[in-house]
Design a protein around this motif. Structure first.
Motif, short mmCIF file in Angstrom:
data_model
loop_
_atom_site.label_atom_id
_atom_site.label_comp_id
_atom_site.label_asym_id
_atom_site.label_seq_id
_atom_site.Cartn_x
_atom_site.Cartn_y
_atom_site.Cartn_z
N LEU A 1 0.59 6.89 -5.82
CA LEU A 1 -0.67 7.31 -6.62
C LEU A 1 -1.08 5.98 -7.24
O LEU A 1 -2.15 5.85 -7.28
CB LEU A 1 0.02 8.40 -7.54
CG LEU A 1 0.32 9.87 -7.06
CD1 LEU A 1 0.91 10.61 -8.18
CD2 LEU A 1 -1.11 10.36 -6.67
N SER A 2 0.04 4.98 -7.76
CA SER A 2 -0.65 3.99 -8.69
C SER A 2 -1.44 2.93 -7.77
O SER A 2 -2.25 2.22 -8.31
CB SER A 2 0.70 3.27 -9.15
OG SER A 2 0.17 1.97 -9.87
N ASN A 3 -1.19 3.04 -6.21
CA ASN A 3 -1.83 2.15 -5.45
C ASN A 3 -2.92 2.91 -4.89
O ASN A 3 -3.56 2.29 -3.91
CB ASN A 3 -0.84 1.64 -4.33
CG ASN A 3 0.20 0.60 -4.86
OD1 ASN A 3 0.08 -0.04 -5.78
ND2 ASN A 3 1.25 0.80 -4.36
N SER A 4 -3.54 3.87 -5.33
CA SER A 4 -4.24 4.84 -4.83
C SER A 4 -5.94 4.19 -5.05
O SER A 4 -6.90 4.51 -4.40
CB SER A 4 -4.26 6.30 -5.12
OG SER A 4 -4.64 6.46 -6.67
N PHE A 5 -6.00 3.25 -5.97
CA PHE A 5 -7.28 2.76 -6.71
C PHE A 5 -7.95 1.94 -5.73
O PHE A 5 -7.05 0.78 -5.16
CB PHE A 5 -7.23 2.44 -8.03
CG PHE A 5 -6.50 3.15 -8.79
CD1 PHE A 5 -7.36 4.38 -9.60
CD2 PHE A 5 -5.39 3.24 -9.46
CE1 PHE A 5 -6.77 5.46 -10.48
CE2 PHE A 5 -4.88 4.16 -10.12
CZ PHE A 5 -5.72 5.11 -10.72
N ASP A 6 -9.08 1.93 -5.46
CA ASP A 6 -9.76 0.77 -4.60
C ASP A 6 -9.97 -0.53 -5.39
O ASP A 6 -9.85 -1.44 -4.56
CB ASP A 6 -11.34 1.04 -4.29
CG ASP A 6 -11.37 2.33 -3.36
OD1 ASP A 6 -10.46 2.71 -2.53
OD2 ASP A 6 -12.42 3.14 -3.33
#
Length: 383
Positions: A173-178
């Motif tokens: 989830l933490s790495n889900s941002f562009d």
């Protein structure tokens, strides 16, 4: 000082577990006698002896996909000559998602000398309550749906968990941002697992330079109506919101936030996509959940599972179908490898098993019976 807080944390966790054991321990069952009877049995797998496997699952609530996946696993194991002439009988009970039913079913399984393995459990309280019984009666409990990692923490020998860990879910989830975010909010249901998820997410975002601008907790037994939370988060103008809690409350928060005009991306820790899709009335744009099964995965194990599931049931499998399939395949592989159906033999064979490739991805187990480095996928609810 760090060692002191580590010891304090372990003490608190131990106290919580002992309290749960006292609360959940059913009366009237002689589990020590059940354990002795299992211990005295010959652990050699008898030729053509049937394999009786218990299943405890909220079928009316979650559907029978888990059972369908397990039945397909039996067919594939027969094709792969893993059964060695043994018939597999699934003893299926609908636990309706309640602790009381989970305890009753666990007691009945523990009292059946021919059942050494039980698969299921969709929520934490059920898994913990039933786990107390299985550990005492020496029955292997394979937890496929409850996200709690507390049982594995205490080195229970008769336990295997097949869901990804809280850390794996949180980091995905933490790495889900562009691109990196600057600020985020956390709304947290007070529960050990959700707290672990929120903590891991927060730590990873702070390492990346983000700031937690808003934090609110609520007790599981007294959730808010989310009006205040929505207003306060809107005033903070954060870049993202982490809702760490169960699917029903996540859906309530999404509905309220969107109804009040809050369009900020919402990340949910729950893996129960079906409940979100059935309950959310608002726009699900910018709502993300972690998942443990990718039906589009091109691995040989998933292609075989997906193709034969479609042929057999004429519908696409969901994550629970894949979980049931993988769990039973793992168990039957361990029984074949150890030539034993005793709980301890199956459990240790799984824990020391080489990396296993299932429909949901790679399985690599710790010596405590937890799966590590499990594949996690991101999903968006749809109407």
């Amino acid at each position: 000082m760090r060692d002191f807080f580590r010891r304090l944390k372990r003490y608190v966790q131990g106290t919580i577990l002992l309290t749960l054991i006292a609360l959940f321990w059913p009366q009237g069952a002689d589990f020590n006698e059940m354990a002795r009877e299992r211990h005295d049995e010959d652990n050699t797998l008898q030729p053509n002896a049937p394999l009786r496997i218990g299943v405890s699952w909220p079928i009316a609530q979650r559907g029978d996909e888990l059972i369908n996946g397990m039945r397909l696993a039996i067919n594939h194991s027969l094709e792969d000559q893993l059964l060695d002439g043994h018939a597999v009988e699934l003893i299926i009970h609908d636990d309706e998602g309640t602790v009381q039913n989970a305890q009753k079913i666990a007691t009945s399984f523990a009292d059946d000398e021919e059942i050494d393995l039980v698969i299921g459990y969709a929520n934490d309280n059920q898994a913990i309550a039933a786990g107390v019984i299985y550990q005492s009666a020496r029955v292997l409990q394979m937890v496929v749906g409850a996200p709690t990692t507390q049982l594995a923490t205490y080195n229970h020998p008769y336990l295997v968990r097949t869901l990804p860990t809280a850390k794996d879910f949180a980091l995905k989830l933490s790495n889900s941002f562009d691109k990196p975010i600057k600020t985020f909010a956390v709304v947290l249901e007070k529960n050990g697992y959700w707290e672990e998820m929120a903590s891991q997410f927060t730590i990873d975002q702070i390492k990346k330079g983000a700031k937690r601008a808003y934090f609110r907790t609520f007790p599981a037994e007294l959730p808010p109506d989310y009006v205040r939370e929505t207003l306060e988060i809107r005033n903070q103008n954060v870049d993202a919101i982490l809702f760490a809690g169960n699917a029903v409350q996540a859906a309530r928060f999404i509905n309220k936030a969107r109804a009040m005009g809050l369009t900020t991306p919402i990340l949910c820790t729950t893996v129960d996509l079906e409940t979100i899709e059935q309950t959310v009335r608002a726009d699900t744009q910018n709502v993300i959940l972690p998942g443990f099964y990718d039906p589009d995965a091109k691995t040989p194990a998933n292609k075989r599972f997906l193709s034969d599931y479609l042929k057999t049931y004429e519908t696409l499998p969901n994550g629970w179908a894949a979980q049931g399939y993988d769990a039973l395949r793992l168990a039957l592989t361990a029984i074949h490898e150890s030539q034993s159906q005793k709980a301890a033999d199956i459990a240790w064979t799984i824990r020391y098993m080489p990396d296993y490739k299932g429909a949901t991805g790679l399985y690599r187990f710790t010596k405590q019976g937890d799966v590590e480095d499990k594949d996690v996928f991101l999903r968006t609810p749809r109407f």
